[in-house]
Every structure is written in C-alpha cells, then in structure tokens.
Design a protein around this motif. Structure first.
Motif, PDB file in Angstrom:
ATOM      1  N   ARG A 288       0.941  -1.128  -0.110  1.00 46.65           N
ATOM      2  CA  ARG A 288       0.075   0.142   0.056  1.00 46.65           C
ATOM      3  C   ARG A 288       0.865   1.299  -0.088  1.00 46.65           C
ATOM      4  O   ARG A 288       2.096   1.185   0.694  1.00 46.65           O
ATOM      5  CB  ARG A 288      -0.997  -0.136   1.127  1.00 46.65           C
ATOM      6  N   ARG A 291      -1.006   8.146  -2.007  1.00 47.51           N
ATOM      7  CA  ARG A 291      -1.369   8.482  -3.071  1.00 47.51           C
ATOM      8  C   ARG A 291      -2.137   9.949  -3.235  1.00 47.51           C
ATOM      9  O   ARG A 291      -2.820  10.132  -2.062  1.00 47.51           O
ATOM     10  CB  ARG A 291      -2.308   7.696  -3.922  1.00 47.51           C
ATOM     11  N   ILE A 337      -3.303   3.732  -0.349  1.00 44.03           N
ATOM     12  CA  ILE A 337      -4.040   2.983  -1.414  1.00 44.03           C
ATOM     13  C   ILE A 337      -3.488   1.580  -1.440  1.00 44.03           C
ATOM     14  O   ILE A 337      -2.252   1.693  -1.816  1.00 44.03           O
ATOM     15  CB  ILE A 337      -4.311   3.468  -2.609  1.00 44.03           C
ATOM     16  N   TRP A 342      -3.748   1.284  -6.825  1.00 38.17           N
ATOM     17  CA  TRP A 342      -2.897   2.484  -6.679  1.00 38.17           C
ATOM     18  C   TRP A 342      -2.243   3.011  -8.194  1.00 38.17           C
ATOM     19  O   TRP A 342      -1.814   4.138  -8.089  1.00 38.17           O
ATOM     20  CB  TRP A 342      -1.831   2.372  -5.847  1.00 38.17           C
TER      21      TRP A 342
END
Ligand code: THG
Length: 367
Positions: A288, A291, A337, A342
């Motif tokens: 993750r 973003r 994200i 992503w």
C-alpha cells in the motif's frame, strides 16, 4: 464549538504576541506547542501565499540537538538515509524509523558541524527515542531540546523580503542548504526550506529575545510586498504532497509506504536500527502507498478521521487529508491505497461524512 483551554503545558512561542496582533483565528497543537492554522481564512491565506510573502510562526518545529563525538553515529542510527555524503551547511529530509521499520517522525536534519546536529522534528516526542538510543548504546553524545524557534518566510516574494533584512547574500543560499546571517548582532541559521512549495526560508531563532524584534523587522520591511502573517496552509500542502506525521502516516507505516523510498538508502545506511526490518520489507516492496486522490463533487468537510476508500464493497484504502482546492477547482486529498488500486486513473469511491463520493487515484501531486 468548545474551546481548547490554555495552560503552561500548551507552550506559547517567542512569536505568539505577533501572531495574536495579526489576528490569528485558529490554532492546532503540535509538539505540545501552539501552531496557527488560519489568519484571514484558509482560502484567502492560500491565495496570498501563492502571490506574495508570509511570515510563519513554526516554533513548534522543535529541535532535537545532538552534540558530541558520537553525534554523527547516532544520527545514522536513526535514519535509513545514507548520511556519509552530507556536509556541514546541508539539510536533509530524513525518515526516522524504529526497530520494525515504522516511521517515528519525518524531520529535517540540519548538520551544523561533524559533532553537532539539529533534528527539526514533526509532531511526535522524538527526543525520548533519541535519548534512549544514546543511553542504551552508551554513546558519547548530549541529546536535548535547545531553545530554538524556527520562523518561516514563505512565498514568491521571500527572496526580496529576506534580502532587505539579511542582505543580498541570503539570495545565494541554495535549496536545503543554510548559512549564518546576522540580525541585531546575533548569528542565526538561515536555510532555504519550508513546509510549502512556494519557495522560501527558515530562520532558526535562538532564544526568546530576538523573536519579536525579528518578526517586526520582517513585517516592516515587507509592507510594500504585502507581507502578512501566515501558517502552513492545508490546501497548499495537500496540492504539494507534503505529508503530515500523525495524519497521513504513523509508526504503522514504513517510509516506502509513505512514498519516502527516495529518501532511503537502506543497503548502505549501516547502523540504522531499522535497517534489517526495512531490508526485509523493501525486498518485497510495499503493498500500500500514499497517493494523491481527487474527490469529485462539492467541497468536502474537514477530514478529522480516516475516510474509507472503496472498490465496490471492498475497502482498498483510506483518505487521511482532504480539502477543496480553488486553483484546481476540485477536492484534493492524500490517502493510503492498496497496490491493486494505486495505478494512476483508478476510479474508486470515498466514504465521506456527507456520503459516498466518486474519486480518482493519481501518482503525482498537483504542485
Ligand atoms: N521545516 C523544518 N522542520 C520541520 C518541517 C519543515 N519539521 C516538521 C515538518 N516540517 C517535517 N516534515 C517535512 C515534510 C516535508 C518537507 C520538510 C519537512 C519538505 N519536503 C520537500 C518535498 O518533499 O518535496 C523537499 C524534500 C527534499 O527534496 O529534500 O520540505 O518544513 N525545519
């Protein structure tokens, strides 16, 4: 709305009198200290920051000072960024990690001399971790919080204002470098840095006495430049992708999840206490990452808790900072994200307190 009660525990700064005289309308608490968040309005402050020049009371960017023969060794134990090429006169943005590779802070390191460093911290009590490492490893170094209070000068007219107060040679200070400059007979560290992408400087004010005289001198010298009191601006910092420790990341996140991999040299940062842990997770890569996220529709309310990011009925992330951007005419946000969603252009939904909104994930921030 209830008020936050003031007391000695919520520290004032050497510039608080100037901030109050300028009509500050809101504060947050940062490193147990007052940090202004709004003067005229967040949107007016934002437009003015991009057009003119502002004076920011960022005394809450407290310094952890390392002094002694083991200062450089201790500094390298704290961060996965390789510091061997760093010279006195330079500043580095350095992720600070614990033994699991979790982020403890994301300060600016200021190398004053081989045996003297400042760590200009974000909002966490880093002093205790640093003291613990120094004591536990029996290092020959003093660790404390000196009475240093940064004052930022930010905005496109910063160079002109600073030259009027410190002389034309301040224009020659390069990005993330510092020099020593005199004000009223005192030597002050002046760096080209600051928590905006509009350009500017940070003056590390030593002690309390110089605080208001310097504040007043800058205000006086910048009258025709439309100088105004300001503060780190929520809209500008989200557009610019400047992360806020405690909001956008915590000790649950690695620097790689925070998109700070470019400030890590984990293979060569020998001595960093989080090195083994980071080498393990960096081999796989993060699953993750931070973003930029555009949230479509009308202006969103303040983001004071995580907003789930959804793909259908599956949660694929969370938004941690969000606001309306006048210049981009949309809501700009920062989120974490999952790797499945992503890529730039991925369409998702964000659950805001005002309902579900369509949103788009990006890879590069706006400013
Ligand atoms: N200046 C100083 N101390 C600080 C901050 C600051 N302490 C608290 C907080 N801000 C720490 N966090 C940051 C986050 C981002 C940056 C600096 C401190 C920053 N980043 C740029 C970027 O990401 O584009 C530049 C990084 C680089 O290229 O080295 O400036 O603002 N004294």
């Amino acid at each position: 709305m209830a008020q936050i009660s003031l007391s000695r525990r919520l520290r004032r700064t050497p510039f608080s009198a100037g901030v109050e005289a300028a009509g500050v309308k809101g504060y947050t608490v940062y490193n147990h200290m007052l940090l202004p968040t709004v003067f005229r309005s967040v949107q007016e402050d934002y437009h003015h920051l991009k057009e003119a020049v502002q004076i920011w009371d960022v005394a809450c960017e407290r310094q952890v000072e390392l002094r002694g023969p083991d200062a450089g060794r201790l500094m390298q134990m704290l961060t996965p960024r390789d510091l061997r090429g760093m010279l006195p006169g330079q500043c580095y943005y350095v992720p600070i990690v614990d033994e699991t590779g979790g982020m403890l802070n994301d300060p600016v390191a200021v190398k004053l001399a081989e045996d003297r460093w400042w760590i200009s911290i974000a909002d966490s009590d880093l002093l205790y971790w640093v003291k613990g490492i120094a004591y536990g490893y029996r290092l020959d170094v003093l660790v404390d919080e000196p009475d240093i209070s940064p004052l930022a000068v930010q905005g496109p007219k910063s160079d002109e204002l600073m030259a009027r107060v410190f002389g034309d040679s301040v224009r020659d200070v390069r990005f993330f470098r510092f020099g020593w400059f005199q004000f009223q007979g005192r030597d002050l560290v002046v760096a080209r840095s600051g928590y905006s992408k509009q350009g500017g400087f940070e003056i590390y004010v030593d002690g309390e006495e110089t605080g208001m005289p310097l504040w007043n001198a800058l205000m006086e010298a910048g009258k025709d430049l439309d100088v105004h009191a300001g503060c780190p601006n929520l809209i500008e910092r989200i557009e610019s992708g400047l992360l806020s420790y405690g909001n956008d990341m915590t000790d649950d996140n690695t620097p790689h999840e925070c998109g700070l991999g470019r400030f890590c040299n984990t293979h060569t940062a020998i001595g960093c206490v989080g090195r083994d842990a980071l080498l393990r997770v960096a081999k796989e890569g993060p699953v993750r990452q931070i973003r930029p996220i555009e949230i479509h529709g009308d202006a969103v309310p303040p983001c004071d808790r995580f907003w789930p990011v959804m793909a259908g009925d599956r949660q694929v992330g969370r938004v941690s900072s969000a606001t309306w951007s006048p210049d981009y005419n949309t809501n700009v946000a920062i989120g974490m994200i999952r790797m499945t969603h992503w890529d730039a252009g991925t369409e998702v939904d964000v659950i805001t307190p005002q309902g579900v909104r369509a949103a788009t994930v990006y890879e590069t921030f706006w400013n």
